[in-house]
Design a protein around this motif. Structure first.
Motif, PDB file in Angstrom:
ATOM      1  N   LEU A 315     -91.722  24.360 -57.110  1.00  0.00           N
ATOM      2  CA  LEU A 315     -91.574  25.351 -55.838  1.00  0.00           C
ATOM      3  C   LEU A 315     -90.676  26.732 -56.274  1.00  0.00           C
ATOM      4  CD1 LEU A 315     -88.656  22.246 -54.674  1.00  0.00           C
ATOM      5  CD2 LEU A 315     -91.698  22.312 -54.218  1.00  0.00           C
ATOM      6  N   TYR A 316     -90.886  27.582 -55.254  1.00  0.00           N
ATOM      7  CA  TYR A 316     -90.450  29.170 -55.089  1.00  0.00           C
ATOM      8  C   TYR A 316     -89.460  28.424 -53.715  1.00  0.00           C
ATOM      9  CZ  TYR A 316     -91.009  33.536 -53.847  1.00  0.00           C
ATOM     10  OH  TYR A 316     -90.868  35.136 -53.269  1.00  0.00           O
ATOM     11  N   ILE A 317     -88.263  29.359 -53.862  1.00  0.00           N
ATOM     12  CA  ILE A 317     -86.833  29.374 -52.923  1.00  0.00           C
ATOM     13  C   ILE A 317     -86.438  31.043 -53.625  1.00  0.00           C
ATOM     14  CG2 ILE A 317     -86.911  27.438 -53.165  1.00  0.00           C
ATOM     15  CD1 ILE A 317     -84.540  27.637 -54.721  1.00  0.00           C
ATOM     16  N   GLY A 318     -85.264  31.132 -52.800  1.00  0.00           N
ATOM     17  CA  GLY A 318     -84.882  32.418 -52.909  1.00  0.00           C
ATOM     18  C   GLY A 318     -83.992  32.715 -50.646  1.00  0.00           C
ATOM     19  N   HIS A 319     -84.462  34.179 -51.115  1.00  0.00           N
ATOM     20  CA  HIS A 319     -83.674  34.506 -49.408  1.00  0.00           C
ATOM     21  C   HIS A 319     -84.268  36.017 -49.598  1.00  0.00           C
ATOM     22  CE1 HIS A 319     -79.983  36.483 -50.473  1.00  0.00           C
ATOM     23  NE2 HIS A 319     -79.481  35.541 -51.505  1.00  0.00           N
ATOM     24  N   ILE A 320     -84.486  36.873 -48.672  1.00  0.00           N
ATOM     25  CA  ILE A 320     -84.169  38.350 -48.422  1.00  0.00           C
ATOM     26  C   ILE A 320     -82.154  39.254 -48.010  1.00  0.00           C
ATOM     27  CG2 ILE A 320     -85.803  38.033 -47.994  1.00  0.00           C
ATOM     28  CD1 ILE A 320     -85.410  38.660 -44.637  1.00  0.00           C
ATOM     29  N   ILE A 321     -82.533  40.412 -47.642  1.00  0.00           N
ATOM     30  CA  ILE A 321     -81.259  40.662 -46.888  1.00  0.00           C
ATOM     31  C   ILE A 321     -81.290  40.244 -45.637  1.00  0.00           C
ATOM     32  CG2 ILE A 321     -79.631  42.641 -47.025  1.00  0.00           C
ATOM     33  CD1 ILE A 321     -80.273  43.225 -49.597  1.00  0.00           C
ATOM     34  N   GLU A 322     -80.183  39.312 -44.966  1.00  0.00           N
ATOM     35  CA  GLU A 322     -80.239  39.338 -43.444  1.00  0.00           C
ATOM     36  C   GLU A 322     -79.292  39.973 -42.629  1.00  0.00           C
ATOM     37  OE1 GLU A 322     -81.236  36.127 -46.178  1.00  0.00           O
ATOM     38  OE2 GLU A 322     -79.241  36.897 -45.606  1.00  0.00           O
ATOM     39  N   ASP A 323     -78.044  40.522 -43.812  1.00  0.00           N
ATOM     40  CA  ASP A 323     -76.839  41.005 -42.695  1.00  0.00           C
ATOM     41  C   ASP A 323     -77.518  41.863 -41.667  1.00  0.00           C
ATOM     42  OD1 ASP A 323     -77.251  39.927 -45.210  1.00  0.00           O
ATOM     43  OD2 ASP A 323     -76.039  41.669 -45.847  1.00  0.00           O
ATOM     44  N   ASN A 324     -76.938  42.444 -40.573  1.00  0.00           N
ATOM     45  CA  ASN A 324     -76.879  43.372 -39.399  1.00  0.00           C
ATOM     46  C   ASN A 324     -78.194  42.785 -38.984  1.00  0.00           C
ATOM     47  OD1 ASN A 324     -74.220  42.780 -39.732  1.00  0.00           O
ATOM     48  ND2 ASN A 324     -73.593  45.039 -39.781  1.00  0.00           N
ATOM     49  N   ASN A 325     -79.226  42.215 -39.153  1.00  0.00           N
ATOM     50  CA  ASN A 325     -80.147  42.348 -38.926  1.00  0.00           C
ATOM     51  C   ASN A 325     -81.145  43.072 -39.402  1.00  0.00           C
ATOM     52  OD1 ASN A 325     -81.004  40.339 -36.292  1.00  0.00           O
ATOM     53  ND2 ASN A 325     -78.538  41.892 -35.538  1.00  0.00           N
ATOM     54  N   THR A 326     -80.836  42.873 -40.628  1.00  0.00           N
ATOM     55  CA  THR A 326     -81.864  43.923 -41.247  1.00  0.00           C
ATOM     56  C   THR A 326     -82.701  42.932 -42.376  1.00  0.00           C
ATOM     57  OG1 THR A 326     -79.649  44.677 -43.320  1.00  0.00           O
ATOM     58  CG2 THR A 326     -81.892  44.689 -44.700  1.00  0.00           C
ATOM     59  N   HIS A 327     -82.828  41.685 -41.790  1.00  0.00           N
ATOM     60  CA  HIS A 327     -84.030  40.924 -41.535  1.00  0.00           C
ATOM     61  C   HIS A 327     -85.062  41.178 -40.940  1.00  0.00           C
ATOM     62  CE1 HIS A 327     -83.666  38.970 -37.509  1.00  0.00           C
ATOM     63  NE2 HIS A 327     -82.229  39.618 -38.644  1.00  0.00           N
ATOM     64  N   ALA A 328     -85.315  42.579 -39.364  1.00  0.00           N
ATOM     65  CA  ALA A 328     -86.137  42.641 -38.807  1.00  0.00           C
ATOM     66  C   ALA A 328     -86.426  44.336 -39.210  1.00  0.00           C
ATOM     67  CB  ALA A 328     -85.469  42.610 -38.001  1.00  0.00           C
ATOM     68  N   LYS A 329     -86.092  44.343 -40.026  1.00  0.00           N
ATOM     69  CA  LYS A 329     -86.144  46.466 -40.810  1.00  0.00           C
ATOM     70  C   LYS A 329     -86.783  46.002 -41.769  1.00  0.00           C
ATOM     71  CE  LYS A 329     -81.700  46.896 -38.336  1.00  0.00           C
ATOM     72  NZ  LYS A 329     -79.772  47.379 -38.875  1.00  0.00           N
ATOM     73  N   THR A 330     -86.839  47.760 -42.530  1.00  0.00           N
ATOM     74  CA  THR A 330     -87.519  48.074 -44.246  1.00  0.00           C
ATOM     75  C   THR A 330     -86.162  48.555 -44.601  1.00  0.00           C
ATOM     76  OG1 THR A 330     -88.527  49.907 -43.285  1.00  0.00           O
ATOM     77  CG2 THR A 330     -89.960  48.156 -43.223  1.00  0.00           C
ATOM     78  N   GLY A 331     -86.895  48.999 -45.803  1.00  0.00           N
ATOM     79  CA  GLY A 331     -85.402  49.915 -46.621  1.00  0.00           C
ATOM     80  C   GLY A 331     -85.211  48.001 -47.887  1.00  0.00           C
ATOM     81  N   HIS A 332     -83.995  48.042 -47.323  1.00  0.00           N
ATOM     82  CA  HIS A 332     -83.335  46.634 -47.464  1.00  0.00           C
ATOM     83  C   HIS A 332     -83.536  46.160 -47.208  1.00  0.00           C
ATOM     84  CE1 HIS A 332     -80.377  49.256 -50.514  1.00  0.00           C
ATOM     85  NE2 HIS A 332     -79.792  50.277 -48.879  1.00  0.00           N
ATOM     86  N   GLY A 333     -84.360  45.365 -46.390  1.00  0.00           N
ATOM     87  CA  GLY A 333     -84.956  44.692 -45.449  1.00  0.00           C
ATOM     88  C   GLY A 333     -86.434  44.190 -46.004  1.00  0.00           C
ATOM     89  N   PRO A 334     -87.132  43.084 -45.332  1.00  0.00           N
ATOM     90  CA  PRO A 334     -88.375  42.951 -45.904  1.00  0.00           C
ATOM     91  C   PRO A 334     -89.597  43.418 -43.905  1.00  0.00           C
ATOM     92  CG  PRO A 334     -87.173  40.885 -45.239  1.00  0.00           C
ATOM     93  CD  PRO A 334     -86.579  41.472 -45.206  1.00  0.00           C
ATOM     94  N   GLY A 335     -88.838  43.820 -43.027  1.00  0.00           N
ATOM     95  CA  GLY A 335     -89.334  43.867 -41.768  1.00  0.00           C
ATOM     96  C   GLY A 335     -89.004  42.148 -40.607  1.00  0.00           C
ATOM     97  N   HIS A 336     -89.385  41.123 -41.728  1.00  0.00           N
ATOM     98  CA  HIS A 336     -89.980  39.827 -40.685  1.00  0.00           C
ATOM     99  C   HIS A 336     -89.072  38.406 -41.199  1.00  0.00           C
ATOM    100  CE1 HIS A 336     -91.136  37.148 -38.346  1.00  0.00           C
ATOM    101  NE2 HIS A 336     -91.620  37.913 -36.998  1.00  0.00           N
TER     102      HIS A 336
END
Length: 838
Positions: A315-336
């Motif tokens: 399996l493949y698991i993990g997480h992104i940086i979600e903090d303070n809506n970074t989940h919807a930004k680029t930079g430290h986030g992936p945008g979506h």
């Protein structure tokens, strides 16, 4: 319900927990000893932290992995592995530093000048804006200023005017901004330069070839049995990190992700709209750009890694940086968020670095993060629901929602905070966990707490209680279906366009504070809804948060969605859908009969989660008020009266209750209960005995106090006193971490008694007449002592264990309150009688 629930009530162990095990190329004996510590906590999986191992993907790494696989196989344990040498995932073990340097990722930024028109055959310096050797000019654009604003009325592409080191152009009358769009690496921290280009599939193929494939080549026999899979930790685009922030649209000079293949996928002539507000241009180019790069990220990174893992039976698991809506930004986030983990087999998040602190639901709080403060509404109403929602709606995830938890809070994070964080996540639907962390390294100061700390953690002996509880709750909330009242449209697109919008978390707070549960659904999944249902989840209504600009593609999907849609805004909003103001939302939900749980509780801290399995209903109720008990009467939509089970999973105690429809509930702070009914086997579960306090008295006693620091076994005398006090107070032992023993005696007659210790900091063990009565990890510190009290003199011993923060005073702990230590009372003895309530 069938036998499976009874198994759960008995505390059956499962592999829902995989704590990080930090590796530093230690001697084998230390690694094996730490695995044994994990095993004795009732944990049957482990996730190997690779970034601390200097020999990752070299001989010593392979040797350690073989040792760990074999040791875990002997214990019937499973293993996960973090997939890279450096944080975040995407470093690919360094292959982009030199070997494939040409595949390092670029960003795109802008520089600009302003000129007055009209201009005929004018020019401006262009190449001077290329400040790094690898910088390239992508385009040059002229934007017409709207006087006295920061907006622009039109855009002209003057890229063809580039010649030599100048750009030549003609301009009509007006004030014009000349924008130079520049491909560059200068927006990245230097340490982020040698990371994967998420927009280049070749780079991801090389990542697999460098890290994933060598593990399979050496250990294929363990794949799919002992070895469960790989964990990606916070991968992102990493643009703009040199500026210390994630990227939003409409900010001059910001760096956005870039790859030259984007030239064929977006309207290049409108590129300046990423940084500036241009009429009839910016909304579309911002949406188009972010839509394109987030789909590419999904396909290239998590898509490829997930497909490789499943092809190799893991399996493949993990997480992104979600903090303070970074989940919807680029930079430290992936945008979506949803696209970024689409390829994973669990939906993942993390809660670390003081992001959630008990008692701070309604204010932001400081923490050890680059952005300095946590947006409380995001962390309390958005974060957990991101993961559980995706687990509910994505068939691939099979209901599995994972949270990395406890890490980098510091040594001042004790058992009480841990219990709060667990309940916070359980009641939001999280059912898999990666506790952070175990480490065989002595005095490891890397993101504490470390649960064992080579025997120096005074609360390690109680950590198993928390893990037993975690196992039971995960088991109870798995392999079934969540029941929601509604869905909220994911608002990444609103954040991309960066116009006026109502943040999703404002709607979520309004719902959750009034006992309306919800899932969050991305626009990508709207066409999968059939008659209001998505992957077995049934929704009464889909709520669309107000946005000044909903992209056309999203609007088309909303209009075709097979579900009732309402638009929620703070004020009246002219829209294609029925408009409900935020202030009227609860009245709307109630009027339409969408309530699943109601209570006569006038507060916001009662939380619930409704789950069904094997034709039984499970309602989790949790009290997030750290100071006050909640006493309320509940009405649950699925309960029409009769018998039900009230289950305290932490104590692993269940009782049968009966009601004609209304359920009475008492929840002290830090407590949760499961209400279970439907197809349930009641055999072997005792009936509730109502308790009535007949007599109570305060025990004013003299205590002989002794102390044992951290891992010391011998207690040393400290004081004898009849006044209880804070043992770590300024005039006592302010640097003390360990165990505090209180020895005393009291007179009583044999009978039924509750012994209430009052305030305790933090874990209490109670012994009466030499017999162990029990332990409490969080308030209230009340013990049923009926079987231990005899006529006459009774010897009592109380051992209190505080956290390591007082002794270590680590960097991370500076953001937490250090509560008083020891027994502070008041100590009360309550005599009671009871009788069956049925």
């Amino acid at each position: 319900m069938d036998k499976s629930v009874l198994d759960n009530l008995k505390g059956k162990q499962h592999n829902y927990i995989a704590p990080f095990l930090w590796l530093h190329n230690e001697d084998d004996k230390y690694i094996v000893a730490e695995i044994e510590r994990i095993f004795e906590c009732g944990i049957r999986s482990v996730c190997l932290e690779s970034r601390t191992h200097e020999e990752f993907c070299r001989d010593d790494w392979w040797s350690d992995i073989k040792l760990i696989f074999d040791e875990c196989k002997k214990r019937d344990m499973n293993v996960w592995i973090l997939d890279d040498k450096h944080f975040p995932s995407g470093y690919a073990n360094g292959i982009f530093e030199e070997k494939y340097k040409e595949l390092q990722s670029f960003g795109i930024t802008e520089k600009h000048i302003d000129v007055a028109g009209p201009v005929k055959d004018g020019c401006a310096m262009a190449s001077c804006h290329l400040e790094e050797n690898e910088d390239e000019m992508v385009g040059v654009f002229a934007l017409k200023h709207i006087p006295n604003t920061e907006k622009y009325s039109e855009i002209m592409d003057i890229t063809n005017g580039l010649s030599g080191d100048m750009v030549y152009f003609d301009l009509p009358e007006g004030m014009w901004r000349i924008v130079f769009a520049i491909k560059t690496k200068s927006g990245k921290w230097e340490r982020h330069l040698p990371f994967c280009d998420m927009l280049n599939p070749k780079a991801i193929d090389l990542f697999i070839e460098e890290v994933y494939q060598p593990h399979y080549d050496r250990f294929s026999e363990y794949f799919g049995n002992t070895f469960l899979g790989f964990f990606s930790d916070e991968p992102s685009f990493l643009n703009n990190t040199a500026n210390g922030s994630s990227t939003v649209m409409g900010i001059p000079f910001a760096h956005h992700p870039w790859n030259d293949n984007l030239k064929e996928k977006i309207e290049l002539k409108n590129l300046a709209g990423l940084w500036f507000d241009i009429e009839n241009v910016s909304d579309e180019i911002r949406y188009s750009f972010m839509d394109t790069i987030t789909k590419a990220y999904s396909e290239n990174f998590c898509g490829k890694l997930g497909d490789w893992c499943r092809e190799h039976n893991v399996l493949y698991i993990g997480h992104i940086i979600e903090d303070n809506n970074t989940h919807a930004k680029t930079g430290h986030g992936p945008g979506h968020y949803f696209r970024a983990i689409e390829g994973q087999d669990m939906s993942g998040i993390d809660v670390v670095l003081h992001q959630i602190i008990p008692g701070l639901t309604e204010c932001s709080n400081a923490g050890c993060v680059s952005y300095k403060h946590m947006e409380n509404d995001f962390f309390h109403y958005y974060l957990g629901k991101l993961a559980s929602s995706f687990a509910h709606i994505d068939e691939k995830k099979k209901g599995r929602a994972m949270c990395e938890i406890f890490g980098a809070y510091g040594w001042a994070e004790g058992t009480k905070i841990m219990k709060y964080l667990m309940d916070h996540m359980f009641v939001r639907g999280i059912n898999y966990y990666v506790p952070h962390a175990f480490s065989p390294k002595p005095n490891d100061d890397d993101c504490p707490p470390n649960f064992y700390d080579t025997g120096k953690n005074p609360q390690y002996k109680f950590f198993k209680r928390n893990m037993d509880y975690m196992n039971i709750m995960c088991n109870m909330l798995s392999d079934g279906k969540h029941i929601s009242t509604c869905a909220i449209l994911y608002d990444a697109e609103n954040r991309w366009v960066n116009k006026d919008f109502l943040p999703l978390e404002k709607i979520a707070k309004k719902l959750y504070d009034n006992l309306f549960d919800y899932d969050i659904i991305p626009a990508d999944y709207l066409d999968k809804i059939k008659d209001g249902a998505l992957n077995g989840e049934k929704y009464n209504v889909l709520i669309v948060p107000y946005s000044e600009c909903i992209p056309n593609e999203v609007m088309e999907k909303l209009q075709k969605a097979d579900i009732k849609v309402i638009a929620v805004s703070e004020n009246e909003w002219e829209t294609h859908f029925e408009n409900v103001t935020l202030d009227n939302l609860i009245a709307y939900m109630t009027k339409n009969g969408f309530a699943d749980a109601t209570a006569d509780y006038d507060g916001i801290f009662l939380r619930y989660y409704h789950y069904t399995r094997d034709n039984a209903h499970i309602y989790m109720l949790s009290n997030e008020d750290i100071n006050n008990e909640i006493n309320t009467k509940l009405n649950l939509s699925a309960f029409n009266g009769g018998k039900y089970i009230e289950y305290d999973a932490f104590e692993n105690k269940a009782v049968i209750k009966e009601s004609d429809g209304e359920i009475e509930l008492s929840l002290p702070p830090y407590h949760s209960r499961l209400i279970i009914f439907g197809n349930v086997d009641f055999n072997g579960i005792p009936k509730l005995e109502k308790t009535e306090i007949k007599e109570e008295k305060t025990l004013n006693l003299e205590y002989k106090i002794s102390v044992a620091e951290r891992n010391e076994e011998e207690f040393k005398p400290y004081k004898t006193t009849d006044k209880l006090f804070n043992i770590t107070g300024r005039d006592e032992l302010p640097h003390f971490s360990g165990h505090i023993k209180y020895e005393t005696e009291f007179d009583a007659e044999k009978g039924k008694y509750i012994l209430d210790l009052g305030y305790v900091g933090e874990v209490a063990e109670l012994y009466i007449n030499g017999e162990f009565v029990g332990e409490k990890l969080f308030p209230p510190y009340r013990f049923d002592a009926s079987d231990f009290i005899k006529d006459g003199k009774n010897q009592m011993e109380i051992v209190v264990s505080n956290h390591n923060g007082f002794a270590v005073r680590d960097f991370f702990s500076k953001f937490l309150l250090f509560e008083p230590s020891g027994l502070l009372g008041e100590v009360r003895l309550e005599k009671y009688t009871n009788e069956s309530s049925l």
